[in-house]
Design an enzyme around this catalytic site. Structure first.
Site: not given
Ligand code: 13P
Length: 251
Positions: A9, A11, A94, A96, A166, A172, A212
């Protein structure tokens, strides 16, 4: 056997030139045959990505889409538009998008319906926040997200659903759920699907872990019996680390 999947992903990262460079390098790599590899670039690069990967096993997914087929929704993108540029998979729910764009469980259920109604595959994200885990509410939160977002679907729909667990506190942050924590939640999710549908549906659905994941921890996390792959953020932005993670199943 369940499909093993590693999805990147991106982003809001990578412009067109960066996408071209990434995919050019990706195509030079030897792909592990037993793993489905997916990249999810921003909307602006989906068409390029699909064309670049046309004769390649890596698939392309979108990170979001609107629940309506068309209309006066400035700035939004429909399922049909995604399909018209070759995209057949979409990430929905997601954290976010839930947090920054007010995407509710009800809205997400609508988006899931629209995606499946357009013959797309959905990677549906669930996961608790840190406050939930601290309060010991993580299972209740995830159960609720599953019930509202997915449990209205028919058994047949589940052939086109992938779940991504997640935990928000691990995204992150560099903090990963321990392999045991990941396994515990994945097992819980699979049991919830068994209870609501059947063991057949539950055993067939791929459940990815996200938060992560790095080359250093992927093998241990993917080694858990109910973890069928990963949804990768930061480490998916470099070809080397993304491929190392994709190969963590086999090496
Ligand atoms: P990270 O691997 O940067 O923690 O992000 C995970 C994520 O949100 C994938 O959708």
């Amino acid at each position: 056997m369940r499909k093993k999947i590693v999805a990147g992903n991106w982003k809001m990262h990578k412009d067109l030139a960066e996408t071209e460079a990434f995919l050019g390098r990706l195509k030079e790599q030897v792909m592990p045959e037993e793993v489905s590899i997916i990249v999810a670039p921003p909307f602006t690069n989906l068409q390029h990505a699909f064309q670049s990967l046309r004769d390649h096993p890596v698939r392309v997914a979108a990170q979001n889409m609107h629940q309506s087929d068309k209309g006066a929704f400035t700035g939004e993108v429909s399922a049909a538009m995604l399909k018209s540029v070759g995209v057949e998979t979409v990430i929905l729910g997601h954290s976010e998008r839930r947090a920054h764009f007010n995407e509710t469980d009800d809205l997400l259920a609508e988006k899931v319906n629209t995606a499946l109604g357009n013959d797309m595959t959905v990677i549906f994200c669930v996961g608790e926040e840190l406050k939930d885990r601290k309060a010991g509410d993580q299972f209740e939160v995830v159960q609720n997200q599953l019930e509202k977002g997915l449990f209205h679907l028919s058994e047949d729909d589940w052939a086109h659903v992938v779940i991504a667990y997640e935990p928000v506190w691990a995204i992150g942050t560099g903090e990963t759920a321990s392999p045991e924590q990941a396994q515990q939640m994945h097992q819980f999710i699979r049991q919830a699907v068994t209870d609501h549908y059947s063991e057949t549906v539950a055993e067939a659905v791929s459940i990815l872990y996200g938060g992560s994941v790095k080359p250093a921890n992927a093998k241990e996390i993917f080694g858990q019996p109910d973890v069928d792959g990963g949804l990768i953020g930061g480490a998916a932005l470099e070809v080397e680390s993304f491929m190392e993670i994709a190969k963590a199943f086999i090496e």
